[in-house]
Design a protein around this motif. Structure first.
Motif, PDB file in Angstrom:
ATOM      1  N   LEU A 115      45.598   2.259  57.703  1.00 39.42           N
ATOM      2  CA  LEU A 115      44.661   3.081  56.923  1.00 39.42           C
ATOM      3  C   LEU A 115      44.081   4.211  57.759  1.00 39.42           C
TER       4      LEU A 115
ATOM      5  N   GLN B  40      58.432   1.972  53.122  1.00 39.31           N
ATOM      6  CA  GLN B  40      57.401   2.906  53.589  1.00 39.31           C
ATOM      7  C   GLN B  40      57.918   3.685  54.795  1.00 39.31           C
TER       8      GLN B  40
ATOM      9  N   TYR C  81      50.259   3.447  50.257  1.00 38.99           N
ATOM     10  CA  TYR C  81      49.251   2.399  50.258  1.00 38.99           C
ATOM     11  C   TYR C  81      49.811   1.035  49.868  1.00 38.99           C
TER      12      TYR C  81
ATOM     13  N   ILE D 152      50.427  -0.982  52.935  1.00 38.47           N
ATOM     14  CA  ILE D 152      49.180  -1.461  53.533  1.00 38.47           C
ATOM     15  C   ILE D 152      48.651  -2.656  52.759  1.00 38.47           C
ATOM     16  N   ILE D 153      48.719  -2.574  51.435  1.00 40.57           N
ATOM     17  CA  ILE D 153      48.259  -3.684  50.597  1.00 40.57           C
ATOM     18  C   ILE D 153      49.123  -4.921  50.839  1.00 40.57           C
TER      19      ILE D 153
END
Length: 106
Positions: free
Chosen positions: A50, A101, A2, A5-6
Motif C-alpha cells: 500500500l 499483479q 489493490y 494487496i487484499i
C-alpha cells in the motif's frame, strides 16, 4: 492493483487464524508460531505494498509460495482436506492474483 494487496492481507489473516486454531485444537505450538510468523509477514507485505514498496510484493509471493509447498506436502502426507487442502488451494489462488499483479505492473 489493490486486489493483490487484499489477497495478501486475507491470506495473512487466514494463516494467523489457522495457527491459532491449530494451537487450540491440537495444542500445537508449531502451528501457532509458524502461522503467526507467516501471517504477520504477509500483513507486513500488504501494508508496504500500500505504501508503494515494490519489494513487498516479492516478499508476499515468497511467503505464500513457501506456505503452498508446505501445505501441499502436508496434504499429501495426511490426505485430509482441512486445513492443508484448503490452505493449498487458497494459497494458489492468492499466488495467481499476485503474479497477475506483477504482469500488470510490467
Amino acid at each position: 492493483m489493490y486486489l493483490g494487496i487484499i489477497a495478501t492481507l486475507a491470506y495473512g489473516i487466514l494463516a494467523i487464524t489457522g495457527g491459532i486454531i491449530g494451537y487450540i485444537q491440537a495444542n500445537s505450538q508449531v502451528s501457532l508460531i509458524s502461522g503467526s510468523i507467516s501471517g504477520l509477514l504477509l500483513i507486513f507485505a500488504a501494508y508496504f505494498q500500500l505504501q508503494g514498496q515494490p519489494w513487498a510484493l516479492i516478499l508476499a509471493v515468497l511467503v505464500t509460495s513457501v506456505l503452498v509447498v508446505v501445505f501441499a506436502f502436508r496434504l499429501i502426507k495426511t490426505r485430509k482436506f482441512m486445513p492443508a487442502g484448503l490452505m493449498t488451494i487458497l494459497g494458489m489462488l492468492t499466488l495467481a492474483v499476485m503474479l497477475n499483479q506483477i504482469v500488470v505492473l510490467r
